[in-house]
Design a protein around this motif. Structure first.
Motif, PDB file in Angstrom:
ATOM      1  N   PRO A 268      -5.034  -6.726  -5.237  1.00  0.00           N
ATOM      2  CA  PRO A 268      -4.654  -7.281  -3.932  1.00  0.00           C
ATOM      3  C   PRO A 268      -3.262  -7.922  -4.004  1.00  0.00           C
ATOM      4  CG  PRO A 268      -6.903  -7.905  -4.498  1.00  0.00           C
ATOM      5  CD  PRO A 268      -6.305  -7.305  -5.734  1.00  0.00           C
ATOM      6  N   ILE A 269      -2.401  -7.538  -3.092  1.00  0.00           N
ATOM      7  CA  ILE A 269      -1.059  -8.115  -3.004  1.00  0.00           C
ATOM      8  C   ILE A 269      -0.837  -8.623  -1.590  1.00  0.00           C
ATOM      9  CG2 ILE A 269       1.426  -7.599  -2.986  1.00  0.00           C
ATOM     10  CD1 ILE A 269       1.079  -5.822  -5.345  1.00  0.00           C
ATOM     11  N   ILE A 270      -0.243  -9.800  -1.506  1.00  0.00           N
ATOM     12  CA  ILE A 270       0.171 -10.379  -0.234  1.00  0.00           C
ATOM     13  C   ILE A 270       1.693 -10.422  -0.255  1.00  0.00           C
ATOM     14  CG2 ILE A 270      -0.071 -12.347   1.329  1.00  0.00           C
ATOM     15  CD1 ILE A 270      -2.723 -10.970   0.553  1.00  0.00           C
ATOM     16  N   CYS A 271       2.327  -9.891   0.772  1.00  0.00           N
ATOM     17  CA  CYS A 271       3.793  -9.872   0.804  1.00  0.00           C
ATOM     18  C   CYS A 271       4.274 -10.392   2.158  1.00  0.00           C
ATOM     19  CB  CYS A 271       4.325  -8.465   0.537  1.00  0.00           C
ATOM     20  SG  CYS A 271       6.130  -8.392   0.388  1.00  0.00           S
ATOM     21  N   PRO A 272       4.218 -11.715   2.345  1.00  0.00           N
ATOM     22  CA  PRO A 272       4.656 -12.285   3.626  1.00  0.00           C
ATOM     23  C   PRO A 272       6.174 -12.178   3.794  1.00  0.00           C
ATOM     24  CG  PRO A 272       4.253 -14.029   2.017  1.00  0.00           C
ATOM     25  CD  PRO A 272       3.799 -12.747   1.378  1.00  0.00           C
ATOM     26  N   GLY A 273       6.599 -11.968   5.010  1.00  0.00           N
ATOM     27  CA  GLY A 273       8.037 -11.878   5.267  1.00  0.00           C
ATOM     28  C   GLY A 273       8.684 -10.662   4.626  1.00  0.00           C
ATOM     29  N   TRP A 274       7.924  -9.571   4.478  1.00  0.00           N
ATOM     30  CA  TRP A 274       8.476  -8.360   3.852  1.00  0.00           C
ATOM     31  C   TRP A 274       9.736  -7.879   4.568  1.00  0.00           C
ATOM     32  CZ3 TRP A 274       8.876  -3.429   6.144  1.00  0.00           C
ATOM     33  CH2 TRP A 274       9.336  -2.414   5.286  1.00  0.00           C
ATOM     34  N   GLU A 275       9.823  -8.183   5.851  1.00  0.00           N
ATOM     35  CA  GLU A 275      10.984  -7.746   6.623  1.00  0.00           C
ATOM     36  C   GLU A 275      12.295  -8.251   6.022  1.00  0.00           C
ATOM     37  OE1 GLU A 275       7.311  -8.089   9.113  1.00  0.00           O
ATOM     38  OE2 GLU A 275       8.372  -9.417   7.718  1.00  0.00           O
ATOM     39  N   ASP A 276      12.231  -9.383   5.308  1.00  0.00           N
ATOM     40  CA  ASP A 276      13.411  -9.949   4.661  1.00  0.00           C
ATOM     41  C   ASP A 276      13.568  -9.332   3.275  1.00  0.00           C
ATOM     42  OD1 ASP A 276      15.557 -11.516   3.894  1.00  0.00           O
ATOM     43  OD2 ASP A 276      14.317 -13.246   3.356  1.00  0.00           O
TER      44      ASP A 276
ATOM     45  N   GLU B 139       0.825  -1.205   0.000  1.00  0.00           N
ATOM     46  CA  GLU B 139       0.000   0.000   0.000  1.00  0.00           C
ATOM     47  C   GLU B 139       0.862   1.258   0.000  1.00  0.00           C
ATOM     48  OE1 GLU B 139      -4.153  -1.267   2.147  1.00  0.00           O
ATOM     49  OE2 GLU B 139      -2.430  -0.966   3.472  1.00  0.00           O
ATOM     50  N   PHE B 140       1.972   1.227   0.730  1.00  0.00           N
ATOM     51  CA  PHE B 140       2.908   2.360   0.683  1.00  0.00           C
ATOM     52  C   PHE B 140       3.426   2.542  -0.742  1.00  0.00           C
ATOM     53  CE2 PHE B 140       3.451   2.025   5.400  1.00  0.00           C
ATOM     54  CZ  PHE B 140       3.264   3.372   5.704  1.00  0.00           C
ATOM     55  N   PHE B 141       3.790   1.425  -1.393  1.00  0.00           N
ATOM     56  CA  PHE B 141       4.280   1.520  -2.762  1.00  0.00           C
ATOM     57  C   PHE B 141       3.200   2.055  -3.706  1.00  0.00           C
ATOM     58  CE2 PHE B 141       7.672  -1.819  -1.836  1.00  0.00           C
ATOM     59  CZ  PHE B 141       8.709  -0.888  -1.900  1.00  0.00           C
ATOM     60  N   TYR B 142       1.969   1.623  -3.519  1.00  0.00           N
ATOM     61  CA  TYR B 142       0.878   2.126  -4.353  1.00  0.00           C
ATOM     62  C   TYR B 142       0.745   3.642  -4.190  1.00  0.00           C
ATOM     63  CZ  TYR B 142      -1.038  -2.541  -5.525  1.00  0.00           C
ATOM     64  OH  TYR B 142      -1.233  -3.809  -6.029  1.00  0.00           O
ATOM     65  N   GLN B 143       0.796   4.116  -2.952  1.00  0.00           N
ATOM     66  CA  GLN B 143       0.701   5.553  -2.705  1.00  0.00           C
ATOM     67  C   GLN B 143       1.807   6.308  -3.433  1.00  0.00           C
ATOM     68  OE1 GLN B 143       0.745   6.205   1.568  1.00  0.00           O
ATOM     69  NE2 GLN B 143      -0.804   4.624   1.899  1.00  0.00           N
ATOM     70  N   ILE B 144       3.022   5.774  -3.350  1.00  0.00           N
ATOM     71  CA  ILE B 144       4.177   6.441  -3.970  1.00  0.00           C
ATOM     72  C   ILE B 144       4.046   6.457  -5.485  1.00  0.00           C
ATOM     73  CG2 ILE B 144       6.664   6.220  -4.359  1.00  0.00           C
ATOM     74  CD1 ILE B 144       6.761   5.003  -1.466  1.00  0.00           C
ATOM     75  N   LEU B 145       3.707   5.294  -6.068  1.00  0.00           N
ATOM     76  CA  LEU B 145       3.613   5.201  -7.522  1.00  0.00           C
ATOM     77  C   LEU B 145       2.501   6.084  -8.076  1.00  0.00           C
ATOM     78  CD1 LEU B 145       4.162   1.356  -7.887  1.00  0.00           C
ATOM     79  CD2 LEU B 145       5.709   3.144  -8.730  1.00  0.00           C
ATOM     80  N   LEU B 146       1.365   6.111  -7.396  1.00  0.00           N
ATOM     81  CA  LEU B 146       0.230   6.899  -7.876  1.00  0.00           C
ATOM     82  C   LEU B 146       0.400   8.394  -7.616  1.00  0.00           C
ATOM     83  CD1 LEU B 146      -2.719   4.524  -6.860  1.00  0.00           C
ATOM     84  CD2 LEU B 146      -1.669   4.803  -9.118  1.00  0.00           C
TER      85      LEU B 146
END
Length: 323
Positions: free
Chosen positions: A179-187, A146-153
């Motif tokens: 809809p995007i699922i990004c499990p383990g984004w911390e890595d 969602e942060f990336f969507y905000q930045i791109l848009l």
């Protein structure tokens, strides 16, 4: 002769035949009213799979994506720093000293491709930090995508674009609010950067970034709303790992932990992996093993392609797109 015609003429047996079967099964699933989730492991964004994946998104051939944090960010790295990337075709011949020389130049190698730290990672950090801090100050929280969507848009990065933006799958996903699922984004690189800014005190509340448990809740809601007996959701898995195992587990979680037994199983399954079946390997596990975990049924169409996803996935997508 177009791509689809060529493949159907020459891909007749073994893994080649599985490519055709999986692609035709994908088309059949969509034609029957189903939806499709694609999962991305490995470094598919750095492999520039976004060129054809973006077209899949535009044509509504994919309805959700699960991916690693690396794939999420590396599509945008490529969008803003493509001209600074360097290819190392003879990477197998590099010595430890050669690798150290790349490090000194801040060129981070992914197989045969080097990602430039300053032009890609730090350039994106400068922009994303503003969005992180704004949300933090407002007491709001968002998922990584969602942060990336905000930045791109917002258009803030447009001045840095170095590829045709239609070849960025993240930008196309943002336009459709996919809809995007990004499990383990911390890595991921930005996961490390986010942790650094929390430690430094720039981000006051670590929960400004939503986490994996919240992603599973989000996925459970999406799956429950969209999976119907007459229009199930398919699962197209590129590679293995957390990008695949995390989302596929939503079905047994709904059945076994929430007792929602009326929710249908995944309605289609295909996997491309160069991992062979071995002791405890998830990436190499055959599809039937997933029946024992309540993820797939005995009648679920299942396809296993043991090959390089950077070669095979674009070919399958080409058939799906009638190219």
């Amino acid at each position: 002769m177009n791509v689809s015609e060529f493949l159907k003429k020459h891909y007749k047996h073994f893994n080649a035949a599985s490519v055709i079967d999986a692609a035709e099964g994908y088309k059949t699933h969509l034609n029957n009213g189903g939806k499709m989730m694609i999962t991305l492991a490995g470094a598919m964004s750095t492999a520039e799979m976004g060129i054809i994946l973006a077209e899949m998104i535009r044509q509504d051939k994919v309805h959700a994506i699960s991916c690693t944090g690396a794939n999420l960010e590396e599509d945008i790295f490529n969008l803003v720093a493509h001209d600074y990337y360097e290819r190392v075709p003879h990477y197998r011949e590099l010595s430890a000293a050669d690798e150290e020389a790349l490090l000194e130049r801040h060129m981070n190698r992914v197989t045969d491709t080097c990602i430039p730290e300053e032009e890609a990672m730090r350039r994106l950090e400068h922009t994303v930090l503003k969005f992180w801090e704004k949300a933090d100050q407002e007491g709001k929280s968002y998922f990584p995508h969602e942060f990336f969507y905000q930045i791109l848009l917002s258009g803030d990065l447009e001045q840095y674009y170095q590829i045709d933006p239609k070849n960025s799958w993240m930008l196309e996903a943002a336009k459709k609010n996919l809809p995007i699922i990004c499990p383990g984004w911390e890595d991921s690189t930005l996961g490390n950067i986010y942790a650094g800014h929390v430690i430094a005190g720039d981000i006051k509340n670590v929960h400004t970034m939503k986490t994996g448990i919240q992603y599973m809740i989000y996925l459970a809601d999406w799956y429950t709303q969209n999976a119907k007996e007459e229009s199930t959701i398919g699962f197209f898995q590129i590679g293995g790992g957390i990008a695949g195992d995390f989302p596929i587990c939503v079905v047994p979680m709904l059945h076994q932990d929430l007792q929602r037994t009326g929710v249908p199983l995944w309605g289609y399954f295909a996997q491309i992996s160069d991992s062979t079946t071995s002791y405890g390997s998830y990436s190499g596990a055959v599809p039937n093993e997933k029946i024992t975990w309540g993820k797939l049924g005995k009648n679920t169409p299942k396809y296993m392609i043991e090959s390089d996803a950077t070669i095979v996935a674009p070919l399958i997508f080409a058939i799906v797109l009638d190219m």
